[in-house]
Design a protein around this motif. Sequence first.
Motif, PDB file in Angstrom:
ATOM      1  N   ALA A 164       6.758  25.804 -12.149  1.00  0.00           N
ATOM      2  CA  ALA A 164       7.939  24.601 -12.467  1.00  0.00           C
ATOM      3  C   ALA A 164       8.843  24.297 -11.370  1.00  0.00           C
ATOM      4  N   LEU A 165       9.140  25.405 -10.607  1.00  0.00           N
ATOM      5  CA  LEU A 165      10.058  25.311  -9.380  1.00  0.00           C
ATOM      6  C   LEU A 165       9.408  24.825  -8.191  1.00  0.00           C
ATOM      7  N   ALA A 166       8.144  25.157  -7.940  1.00  0.00           N
ATOM      8  CA  ALA A 166       7.510  24.668  -6.697  1.00  0.00           C
ATOM      9  C   ALA A 166       7.411  23.056  -6.843  1.00  0.00           C
ATOM     10  N   SER A 167       7.158  22.531  -8.239  1.00  0.00           N
ATOM     11  CA  SER A 167       6.668  21.170  -8.408  1.00  0.00           C
ATOM     12  C   SER A 167       8.031  20.271  -8.857  1.00  0.00           C
ATOM     13  N   LEU A 168       9.230  20.975  -8.655  1.00  0.00           N
ATOM     14  CA  LEU A 168      10.505  20.390  -9.025  1.00  0.00           C
ATOM     15  C   LEU A 168      10.565  18.966  -8.218  1.00  0.00           C
ATOM     16  N   SER A 169      10.254  18.974  -6.763  1.00  0.00           N
ATOM     17  CA  SER A 169      10.709  17.744  -6.017  1.00  0.00           C
ATOM     18  C   SER A 169       9.491  16.762  -6.608  1.00  0.00           C
ATOM     19  N   PHE A 170       8.439  16.803  -6.769  1.00  0.00           N
ATOM     20  CA  PHE A 170       7.405  15.758  -7.288  1.00  0.00           C
ATOM     21  C   PHE A 170       6.956  15.791  -8.572  1.00  0.00           C
TER      22      PHE A 170
ATOM     23  N   LEU B 230       7.890  20.362  -0.773  1.00  0.00           N
ATOM     24  CA  LEU B 230       8.628  19.069  -0.864  1.00  0.00           C
ATOM     25  C   LEU B 230       8.128  18.696   0.696  1.00  0.00           C
ATOM     26  N   LEU B 231       8.253  19.664   1.743  1.00  0.00           N
ATOM     27  CA  LEU B 231       7.896  19.296   3.159  1.00  0.00           C
ATOM     28  C   LEU B 231       6.406  18.964   3.031  1.00  0.00           C
ATOM     29  N   LEU B 232       5.779  19.906   2.466  1.00  0.00           N
ATOM     30  CA  LEU B 232       4.033  19.655   2.524  1.00  0.00           C
ATOM     31  C   LEU B 232       3.728  18.335   2.043  1.00  0.00           C
ATOM     32  N   TRP B 233       4.482  18.086   1.147  1.00  0.00           N
ATOM     33  CA  TRP B 233       3.999  16.522   0.206  1.00  0.00           C
ATOM     34  C   TRP B 233       4.416  15.388   1.211  1.00  0.00           C
TER      35      TRP B 233
ATOM     36  N   LEU C 141       1.924  15.584   4.099  1.00  0.00           N
ATOM     37  CA  LEU C 141       0.456  14.948   3.711  1.00  0.00           C
ATOM     38  C   LEU C 141       0.553  13.595   3.332  1.00  0.00           C
ATOM     39  N   GLY C 142       1.698  13.324   2.680  1.00  0.00           N
ATOM     40  CA  GLY C 142       1.839  11.779   2.571  1.00  0.00           C
ATOM     41  C   GLY C 142       1.525  11.533   1.104  1.00  0.00           C
ATOM     42  N   SER C 143       0.774  12.167   0.367  1.00  0.00           N
ATOM     43  CA  SER C 143       0.375  12.074  -1.129  1.00  0.00           C
ATOM     44  C   SER C 143       0.794  12.852  -1.916  1.00  0.00           C
TER      45      SER C 143
END
Lengths: 144, 142
Positions: A105-111, B63-66, B69-71
Amino acid sequence: MLRSLLSLLSGSLFGVGLLLSGMTDTTKVQGWLDLFGAWDPTLAFVMGGALIPMAIAWRLTRNRHPLAGGTFPAPPTAELDRRLIIGSVLFGFGWALAGLCPGPALASLSFGGWQGVTFVAAMLLGMLVAPKLRLVLDQTAAKS
Amino acid sequence: MPTEWIMGLAGGLIIGCAGAVYLLGVGRIMGASGIIGGLVDGSGRDTAGDRLFFLAGVIGAPLLLWLALGSRPETQASDAPLVLIAAGLLVGIGTRLANGCTSGHGVCGISRLSPRGIVATLIYIGAGVLAMTLLRNIWGVI
């Protein structure tokens, strides 16, 4: 300084590992729990992979001290209280309902969009009230 | 072997290394619910720095990985606010009552054969399978 860097490194590895393993995808987690439907065994590979470095790490703690000072955690106890059992049942229900546990839940918070933010906000509220419920549980246990 | 299983194993190894760094580095068990819960209820005030840096990594690195990678990764979470709120409350309360979740009781507990970790993991997986079977396969609500 060393403590902070090591904590940041650990958290970063944790977040990247959760994302790469697919555990931030709620359908994979719900698929793991859907044993009698479209079962997805991916989570077993994640858990299996994670246990290897961790088991080695526990062995390395013998007769040593943490890099940043202090002491290692006390040996595990076998005390199985009702808090452990009731709490794990509630956690399992919530885990199935959304396909999220605290780490992913925390790891995916940004997306994770508004859905992820809503889940995390409710989770934080649950964590805030948990100590009060803990007291109630202990008091009813003492009476019976 | 499907790519998803290989990625699962690779990601799992990285998660295990994260737990190893936290244990051997700062001498603490890497449990996500404990690290964040201790900040929320104030019980972890003494180690707030470790916790905040850990959380910065957990949230910031994906977040940085996203961005690199751009997707945008998919979570495919439910669109029903009530489901998300109920699930979040259950996970927050449950993990703090039980003193651990998939990382603390699961990864860190099982790897040192902790009876509490093994029992907790069996119970939350069992409860999760029960809930999923009822909610999806019998009632068809999620």
